[in-house]
Design an enzyme around this catalytic site. Structure first.
Site, PDB file in Angstrom:
ATOM      1  CG  LEU A   1      62.602  45.396  10.428  1.00  0.00           C
ATOM      2  CD1 LEU A   1      63.982  45.376   9.766  1.00  0.00           C
ATOM      3  CD2 LEU A   1      62.085  43.980  10.586  1.00  0.00           C
ATOM      4  CG  ASP A   2      61.766  43.854  17.141  1.00  0.00           C
ATOM      5  OD1 ASP A   2      63.004  43.781  17.312  1.00  0.00           O
ATOM      6  OD2 ASP A   2      61.060  42.857  16.911  1.00  0.00           O
ATOM      7  CE  LYS A   3      66.883  51.166  20.783  1.00  0.00           C
ATOM      8  NZ  LYS A   3      66.640  52.085  21.926  1.00  0.00           N
TER       9      LYS A   3
END
Length: 234
Positions: A102-104
């Site tokens: 999952l992106d930041k």
């Protein structure tokens, strides 16, 4: 293990990383087999002496699986020198890594394992594993948005696969993907004229985040055989 195993697969069985990442490590020249640089056609046995980044590979380990509720601001890359890395939230007794990312700026359910085969089955798009997200955007939505998102959006030189999209509220929608391009949902929404302000993954295959009752930042062990019914031939 009595028959030689391809090196990348063996490293994944040892809990070093996924098979895909193992291939990258071989390409980077940081894997040695019996005192020489490794290559992709190597097949190995437990009796072979293998080093990765100067560390001895100690053999096939017990498989483990965890559910983790990732908070915003955490990076899914395994990097001990980065204080925002997910590695600092994981048990230290075994080398573990996330199945996908999952992106930041996103939050929600992510699976953690040392099982390279499971990582491949659940993460590779050829297996069509569903991942469900609830997404909030910066202005009111309509059915035209849902239709565009569901039928396919150009990202770079490719079209996104058809997917399920439905409205949850005036500014929130549900989307189910079987594909995992980099920042895919954010890029799809941007193409349609919307900015994502919150993105939460709520389901991976049959595992839902809500019944786990995991607070953000918490981790919970799962039965390693949880996804056995979804096993497919590689």
């Amino acid at each position: 293990m009595t028959e030689p195993m391809r090196l990348a697969k063996y490293l994944s069985h040892c809990g070093i990383c996924s098979r895909k990442q193992a291939s990258r490590l071989i390409d980077a020249g940081v894997v040695e087999v019996n005192g020489r640089p490794a290559n992709h056609i190597d097949h190995v046995l437990p009796s072979d002496v293998i080093f990765v980044n100067g560390e001895l590979v100690t053999g096939i380990c017990e498989k483990q699986l965890f559910a983790f509720h990732k908070p915003i601001g955490m990076d899914c890359k395994i990097n001990a020198s980065d204080p925002t890395s997910i590695i600092h939230a994981l048990p230290s007794e075994t080398r573990l890594y996330p199945i996908g990312r999952l992106d930041k700026d996103s939050r929600g359910l992510i699976l953690i394992t040392n099982d390279g085969d499971l990582c491949h089955r659940l993460n590779h798009p050829e297996h069509h594993v569903e991942k469900e997200y609830h997404v909030t955007v910066d202005k009111p939505l309509d059915m035209d948005f849902c239709h565009k998102m569901a039928t396919g959006i150009p990202i770079g030189d490719q079209m996104t696969w058809p997917c399920e999209v439905s409205l949850l509220s005036e500014t929130q929608f549900r989307i189910v993907l079987k594909q995992g391009l980099n920042r895919q949902i954010r890029k799809m929404a941007k193409y349609c004229g919307y900015r994502v302000i919150d993105l939460q993954r709520v389901r991976i295959d049959s595992l839902m985040l809500e019944p786990l009752a995991l607070p953000e930042g918490a981790i919970q062990p799962l039965n390693i055989h949880l996804f056995d019914n979804e096993r497919r031939v590689d």
